[in-house]
Design a protein around this motif. Structure first.
Motif, short mmCIF file in Angstrom:
data_model
loop_
_atom_site.label_atom_id
_atom_site.label_comp_id
_atom_site.label_asym_id
_atom_site.label_seq_id
_atom_site.Cartn_x
_atom_site.Cartn_y
_atom_site.Cartn_z
N ALA A 64 0.83 -1.21 0.00
CA ALA A 64 0.00 0.00 0.00
C ALA A 64 0.86 1.26 0.00
CB ALA A 64 -0.93 0.00 1.20
N PRO B 84 0.32 9.75 -8.48
CA PRO B 84 -0.05 9.09 -7.22
C PRO B 84 1.16 8.55 -6.45
CG PRO B 84 -1.29 8.17 -9.07
CD PRO B 84 -0.31 9.12 -9.65
N THR C 200 -6.32 8.17 0.34
CA THR C 200 -6.57 7.33 -0.84
C THR C 200 -6.67 5.87 -0.42
OG1 THR C 200 -4.92 8.81 -1.77
CG2 THR C 200 -5.86 7.17 -3.24
N LEU C 201 -5.78 5.49 0.48
CA LEU C 201 -5.75 4.12 0.97
C LEU C 201 -7.10 3.74 1.58
CD1 LEU C 201 -3.65 1.82 1.32
CD2 LEU C 201 -3.35 2.62 3.65
N VAL D 77 -9.98 4.73 0.84
CA VAL D 77 -10.96 4.45 -0.20
C VAL D 77 -10.64 3.13 -0.90
CG1 VAL D 77 -11.97 5.29 -2.34
CG2 VAL D 77 -11.36 6.90 -0.53
N SER D 78 -9.36 2.96 -1.31
CA SER D 78 -9.04 1.78 -2.12
C SER D 78 -9.10 0.49 -1.30
CB SER D 78 -7.66 1.95 -2.75
OG SER D 78 -6.67 1.94 -1.76
N GLN D 79 -8.59 0.52 -0.06
CA GLN D 79 -8.65 -0.68 0.76
C GLN D 79 -10.09 -0.99 1.15
OE1 GLN D 79 -5.62 -1.24 -0.21
NE2 GLN D 79 -4.89 -2.15 1.67
N TYR E 31 -12.65 -0.62 -0.86
CA TYR E 31 -13.21 -1.38 -1.99
C TYR E 31 -12.74 -2.82 -1.94
CZ TYR E 31 -14.93 2.85 -4.27
OH TYR E 31 -15.61 3.99 -4.56
N LYS E 32 -11.44 -2.96 -1.63
CA LYS E 32 -10.87 -4.31 -1.64
C LYS E 32 -11.30 -5.11 -0.42
CE LYS E 32 -6.47 -2.88 -3.29
NZ LYS E 32 -5.07 -2.93 -2.91
N ASP F 266 -9.77 -4.77 2.39
CA ASP F 266 -8.53 -5.07 3.12
C ASP F 266 -8.46 -4.18 4.36
OD1 ASP F 266 -6.04 -5.71 4.00
OD2 ASP F 266 -4.96 -4.88 2.29
N LEU G 295 -5.45 -1.59 6.01
CA LEU G 295 -5.71 -0.18 6.27
C LEU G 295 -5.34 0.18 7.71
CD1 LEU G 295 -6.87 2.54 5.49
CD2 LEU G 295 -9.13 1.68 6.07
#
Lengths: 338, 308
Positions: free
Chosen positions: B94, B251, B262-263, B265-267, B269-270, B272, B276
């Motif tokens: 990450a 990025p 950002t993490l 949001v992205s984690q 979705y995943k 994870d 995080l």
């Protein structure tokens, strides 16, 4: 005339010939003034240039761009007078955002300063009268202050991400705790509920800032002489009386400064909390939209740079109004010296 | 009857004794018990808030060692096994390590630059009289009060025109510029309090103005520099608005605060969550450790603005 000036010139050349510092121009008052101004200019030039380019000039450009229909994507724009401000007046979202800012502006100082004062008073004066002291702090007040201050050293980004997960209905701490103590009926979709989301943001901002005020007010309370408390205690005053009649009036200046800080926080620093924590940056259904986020979205997402700067001008106006009110309300007629 | 002549009664009749003792000495046991309830009461509240302040951080640290399944199943329980691989995943996968480095590359030079330029400005404003001194001072002080967000749109285009967007040196210059007002204000007040005699003695000995500043005045201003340095370091390290507006192109160059947002949001979705929380804990821990070691200076530094 001519001879006079030649004499002066002769003297200066003779002076420099003898070496610097002995006489002549190098030692004259004019030279010292010259050196002084050279120093001043040398020290101020770079900071002032930097400040001018990055702070002062954008500040004034904001007013200029607020009178244009600039998109921000291209360099051409038209001068449209006060149209942007006319549009602001009819923009429902703008008023909604302003309303949320005002809610924060009233509630954040009230809660954060209130709790800060309460805890600071407990830490400094709330202890039992052991050791024959009139006003003793509670045991371990030092440790409390360290822990309370934790959120203050963390970045708002960390706090917002953390609390976003605490509020998360899936595996979040808050619903988990409610479930664990048998209050699962109180479980909520915290940030997803338009009726609750703004209060949730407010709660995080209070959580993050109470520690700052505890430390700030503790320092102020620590400078109140102990014999004042002794005298009050001899007169048989209760703690409530002591707080409202002695402590609060004596640290009034600090409280006022703290209030201004909290107000500016409610108007500006709310940006990061709302931007990171809430659904769709201001949602759900615009229930947490605040002016800084609205400005940011208009400028960097919707391509309405001119309109965004108009929102900025409005925000400045609100900030200045708040500052005037805060200073005016807090003005005292008499100063207490101690 | 007893209320009619309390003084006389209390001295003579035994019935008056409790009344009198209640009236005169009653305050001390009363206030002692009041003190005790208040003591318990206040300790209770203090402990409660301590739990609330530290609880979320402990929870994040705890969750960073769990598996995703455990987090979703029982957010409240202790980890059954220590999954350190979450930390590795957050640091490498990450990019928390990269973001931390990016932040350091910006914040270290900008704090040093702020201190240097801020104290130079403050020194000149505090100790030299020249036309325009007051004007420049109020120019800086005025900058403290106006919202950064208000200038962000024109600032973006100023930086764009100077091709400073998304570069470390661009961010450094912007950070310094926006930290100057408070630093100058604070250090001006500080330099005014320093005695002038030593500087004068150095001048008589032939030291230049610059030398007096760097070798005499700056060392004398060390307590002020420590406070304002901590203030600026934390403020710039935690800065969020300037990087997300001015540092968006690449990025990989994101600063820690941007990266965490950002993490999240992205984690999310995943799914994870453990990764995080590991990222959050990695970002939190060093700051908290440094704070706990230097807590007196940090508290003084952060509240210095409001106490001045």
């Amino acid at each position: 005339m001519a001879t006079d000036s030649r004499v002066v010139a002769d003297e200066t050349t003779a002076g420099t010939a003898k070496g610097p510092g002995v006489g002549g121009f190098a030692a004259s008052r004019h030279y010292r003034t010259f050196v002084k101004y050279r120093f001043i200019a040398g020290f101020l030039a770079f900071p002032l240039a930097l400040y001018g380019v990055f702070v002062i000039s954008p500040f004034f450009q904001t007013f200029y761009y607020s009178l244009t229909d600039w998109t921000g994507y291209s360099s051409d724009f038209a001068f449209i007078g006060l149209d942007n401000f006319g549009r602001l007046l009819e923009d429902g979202l703008f008023w909604k955002a302003l309303g949320h800012n005002l809610v924060l502006l009233v509630c954040l100082p009230l809660l954060a300063l209130g709790l800060g004062l309460f805890f600071a008073f407990m830490l400094n004066v709330g202890g039992r009268h052991a050791r024959g002291e009139a006003a003793a702090g509670v045991r371990g007040s030092h440790i409390y202050k360290i822990v309370y201050f934790f959120p203050q050293v963390l970045s708002v980004a960390i706090i917002a991400v953390l609390w976003g997960n605490i509020y998360n209905p899936q595996g979040g701490l808050l619903n988990g705790v409610l479930n664990a103590v048998g209050l699962s009926s109180l479980e909520q979709n915290w940030l997803g509920d338009p009726g609750l989301a703004l209060s949730c943001v407010l709660a995080v901002m209070v959580w993050a800032n109470v520690g700052f005020y505890v430390v700030l007010f503790s320092a102020a309370m620590g400078s109140i002489p102990r014999d004042i408390y002794e005298a009050v205690l001899l007169d048989g005053a209760s703690r409530m009386t002591t707080f409202f009649r002695i402590t609060l009036p004596l640290i009034r200046d600090t409280v006022q400064t703290g209030w201004v800080y909290a107000g500016i926080m409610a108007l500006e620093t709310c940006f990061a909390y709302v931007h990171i924590m809430t659904v769709n940056q201001g949602g759900p259904n615009y229930s947490t939209l605040v002016l800084p986020v609205y400005l940011y979205n208009k400028a960097f997402r919707d391509g309405q740079a001119g309109y965004a700067t108009a929102v900025g001008v409005a925000l400045l106006l609100v900030t200045m109004l708040f500052a005037v009110v805060a200073m005016g309300l807090g003005r005292r007629r008499d100063r207490i010296e101690f | 009857m007893s209320t009619a002549q309390p003084a006389e009664m209390s001295g003579t009749t035994p019935a008056g004794v409790p009344a009198a003792s209640r009236a005169s000495a009653g305050r001390s046991p009363g206030s002692r018990s009041e003190g005790r309830t208040l003591g318990v009461f206040s300790q209770g509240f203090l402990v409660l808030w301590a739990c609330m302040a530290a609880g979320p951080l402990l929870w994040a640290a705890m969750s960073s060692l769990k598996t995703d399944g455990q987090i979703l199943e029982s957010p409240w329980s202790l980890p059954t096994s220590l999954n350190w691989e979450n930390w590795v995943r957050a640091w490498n996968g990450a990019h928390i390590g990269e973001y931390t480095l990016n932040s350091l590359v910006v914040v270290i030079p900008s704090v040093l630059g702020t201190m240097l330029l801020g104290s130079m400005t403050a020194y000149v404003l505090a100790r030299f009289e020249f036309p325009g001194n007051r004007f420049i001072y109020y120019l800086f002080v005025g900058g403290m009060t106006f919202p950064v967000i208000m200038a962000i749109v024109p600032l973006f285009f100023v930086m764009k025109n100077l091709s400073l967007l998304s570069t470390p040196h661009g961010l450094i210059l912007a950070y310094i510029a926006y930290s100057l007002p408070f630093t100058t204000f604070f250090m001006t007040a500080f330099f005014r309090t320093l005695p002038g005699a030593i500087a004068e003695a150095a001048m008589i000995d032939g030291a230049s103005h610059a030398r007096v500043f760097f070798q005499v005045m700056l060392p004398m201003a060390k307590p002020g520099l420590v406070s304002i340095g901590i203030f600026n370091f934390l403020g710039q390290w935690n800065q969020y608005l300037l990087p997300i507006a001015l540092n968006t192109e690449d990025p990989d160059k994101a600063l820690l605060t941007q990266g965490l947002a950002t993490l999240a949001v992205s984690q999310g979705y995943k799914g994870d969550w453990s990764g995080l929380f590991a990222g959050l804990t990695i970002a939190t821990l060093p700051v908290l450790v440094v704070y706990t070691v230097f807590q007196r200076q940090v508290q003084a530094g952060l509240t210095s603005g409001a106490l001045k």
